[in-house]
Scaffold this active site. Structure first.
Site, PDB file in Angstrom:
ATOM      1  N   THR A   1       0.815  -1.214   0.000  1.00  0.00           N
ATOM      2  CA  THR A   1       0.000   0.000   0.000  1.00  0.00           C
ATOM      3  C   THR A   1       0.848   1.263   0.000  1.00  0.00           C
ATOM      4  OG1 THR A   1      -1.811  -1.091   1.129  1.00  0.00           O
ATOM      5  CG2 THR A   1      -1.727   1.280   1.353  1.00  0.00           C
TER       6      THR A   1
ATOM      7  N   ASP B   1       1.471  -6.399  -4.618  1.00  0.00           N
ATOM      8  CA  ASP B   1       0.661  -6.456  -3.406  1.00  0.00           C
ATOM      9  C   ASP B   1       1.243  -7.636  -2.613  1.00  0.00           C
ATOM     10  OD1 ASP B   1      -2.683  -5.915  -2.649  1.00  0.00           O
ATOM     11  OD2 ASP B   1      -1.539  -7.505  -1.666  1.00  0.00           O
ATOM     12  N   SER B   2       1.419  -7.472  -1.316  1.00  0.00           N
ATOM     13  CA  SER B   2       2.132  -8.531  -0.595  1.00  0.00           C
ATOM     14  C   SER B   2       1.341  -9.831  -0.502  1.00  0.00           C
ATOM     15  CB  SER B   2       2.581  -8.064   0.784  1.00  0.00           C
ATOM     16  OG  SER B   2       1.522  -8.072   1.693  1.00  0.00           O
ATOM     17  N   SER B   3       0.090  -9.822  -0.935  1.00  0.00           N
ATOM     18  CA  SER B   3      -0.660 -11.084  -1.014  1.00  0.00           C
ATOM     19  C   SER B   3      -0.043 -11.997  -2.076  1.00  0.00           C
ATOM     20  CB  SER B   3      -2.120 -10.821  -1.381  1.00  0.00           C
ATOM     21  OG  SER B   3      -2.619  -9.806  -0.577  1.00  0.00           O
TER      22      SER B   3
ATOM     23  N   ASP C   1       0.010  -7.111   4.524  1.00  0.00           N
ATOM     24  CA  ASP C   1      -0.739  -8.374   4.633  1.00  0.00           C
ATOM     25  C   ASP C   1       0.139  -9.575   4.975  1.00  0.00           C
ATOM     26  OD1 ASP C   1      -3.018  -6.992   4.116  1.00  0.00           O
ATOM     27  OD2 ASP C   1      -3.245  -7.659   2.041  1.00  0.00           O
TER      28      ASP C   1
ATOM     29  N   THR D   1      -0.660 -22.902  19.284  1.00  0.00           N
ATOM     30  CA  THR D   1      -1.973 -22.508  19.808  1.00  0.00           C
ATOM     31  C   THR D   1      -2.681 -21.489  18.907  1.00  0.00           C
ATOM     32  OG1 THR D   1      -3.158 -21.466  21.640  1.00  0.00           O
ATOM     33  CG2 THR D   1      -0.894 -20.761  21.322  1.00  0.00           C
TER      34      THR D   1
HETATM   35  N1  ASP Z   1      -2.762  -5.532   0.332  1.00  0.00           N
HETATM   36  C1  ASP Z   1      -1.694  -4.658   0.789  1.00  0.00           C
HETATM   37  C2  ASP Z   1      -0.406  -5.453   0.776  1.00  0.00           C
HETATM   38  O1  ASP Z   1      -0.179  -6.227   1.665  1.00  0.00           O
HETATM   39  C3  ASP Z   1      -1.997  -4.151   2.155  1.00  0.00           C
HETATM   40  C4  ASP Z   1      -0.961  -3.212   2.729  1.00  0.00           C
HETATM   41  O2  ASP Z   1       0.082  -2.966   2.204  1.00  0.00           O
HETATM   42  O3  ASP Z   1      -1.232  -2.672   3.805  1.00  0.00           O
HETATM   43  O4  ASP Z   1       0.377  -5.318  -0.134  1.00  0.00           O
END
Ligand code: ASP
Length: 346
Positions: free
Chosen positions: A17, A61-63, A94, A282
């Site tokens: 982001t 995007d880190s996803s 993320d 856990t």
């Molecule tokens: N979807 C974004 C990412 O992880 C969210 C972020 O950066 O806060 O790249």
């Protein structure tokens, strides 16, 4: 290093982001290039640092983050390790805790700062948290102790008002500026008017100046198995029978408990006997697995499930990938999963 020399910092921009812009048509946020980010932080020039940067060819995007990206980051750090005093990795929130955990294992004997940061609002937005986070991360990467050695010698996450140990961190909020927490370990620094380091808890397990020991291979034949009341035998058995599977992070109830149905114990025992490493982690946000507190936990330990103590689930899964990536056999992996390698467990 002499006090006069300007700190030399390498920024690695992966996306997230912090560098995103709104698509004019869809209105969704999309990764953008590094110059856009730099243009929005003119204050950077006020820092008397020698800053260079490396950016992913296509910011993500880190996803979309995966072990190949982790290897890429590790390679950039390793290739530049002697030349720079510290590293700042700009990354989406993320999967930041996974990357922080993975890098901590892949960069063994690290004795320089690798500070990961990002933001909840893009850097171009008026109320962005990205500018503060980026500048503070750079200041932390440049910070020295009284001997002139790096204050931080580990992988850490800087977010809003805190610096957290990377392999102890978890993303705790999807929309709060204060987005990270390390539930089982104190903060490494508090950011207020000053940056106040919590010196007693900083990682000092590596002698400063020791050569970095770099690992690139991560074995992704691992899976999470999240228990819930009512989980069915066929589901558990099909997960444990996935072809090629080597390691399982089983997320259990409370202090590390699972159902006492005989089929459950049998399914777990079968899998352990076939050579699977099953970790007991856990589901609780804090506290640790204590397999001796309840009968249901003890039974799991007796089937050969490995207690994960106070590891986060992010650290547990990336540590399994790292250990199997080092070509270790199941017994060795079990041993090291219960050994603290770089501050990930108490
Ligand atoms: N979807 C974004 C990412 O992880 C969210 C972020 O950066 O806060 O790249």
């Amino acid at each position: 290093m002499s006090e006069q020399r300007r700190p030399k910092i390498l920024m690695i921009y992966t996306g997230g982001t912090i560098g995103m812009k709104e698509n004019p048509v869809t209105k969704a946020l999309e990764p953008f290039d590094f110059n856009h980010l730099l243009d929005n932080v003119p204050k950077l020039k006020k820092l008397d640092y020698d800053i260079s940067h490396h950016q992913f060819r296509t910011p993500i995007d880190s996803s979309d983050m995966n072990p190949e990206h982790w290897s890429h980051i590790v390679r950039v750090i390793a290739d530049n390790y002697e030349v720079y005093d510290g590293f700042v990795v700009l990354h989406g929130t993320d999967t930041m805790a996974y990357t922080a955990s993975a890098l901590s294992f892949m960069l063994q004997r690290l004795s320089k700062p690798v500070i990961i940061t990002g933001s909840q609002l893009p850097i171009g937005e008026v109320r962005t948290d990205g500018e503060e986070n980026l500048i503070t991360a750079l200041q932390i990467a440049a910070a020295r102790d009284s001997d002139g050695k790096p204050m931080v010698r580990e992988v850490a996450i800087l977010f809003e008002n805190y610096l957290w140990r990377g392999n102890r961190s978890t993303k705790k909020s999807a929309d709060n500026f204060d987005a990270f927490r390390s539930n089982n370990y104190p903060h490494l620094a508090k950011i207020g008017l000053d940056i106040t380091f919590n010196k007693d808890v900083l990682w000092r397990g590596t002698v400063f100046g020791e050569p970095l020991d770099v690992h690139y291979a991560m074995d992704t034949n691992v899976v999470y198995l999240d228990l819930f009341p009512g989980i069915q035998e066929n589901i558990i058995r099909s997960v444990l029978n996935i072809e090629g599977l080597k390691g399982v992070v089983m997320k259990t109830f409370g202090a590390g408990n699972g159902p006492s149905d005989p089929w459950f114990g049998e399914a777990i025992r079968d899998a352990v006997n076939r050579g699977l490493v099953i970790m007991n982690i856990t589901q609780c946000a804090n506290g640790e697995v204590d397999p001796y507190r309840y009968m249901s936990g003890l039974e799991l330990a007796q089937t050969g499930v490995v207690p994960g103590h106070d590891l986060t689930s992010e650290a547990a899964i990336t540590k399994l990938m790292y250990l199997f990536g080092c070509d270790m056999k199941a017994e060795q992996v079990k041993k090291y999963m219960q050994t603290d390698l770089c501050g990930e467990m108490s």
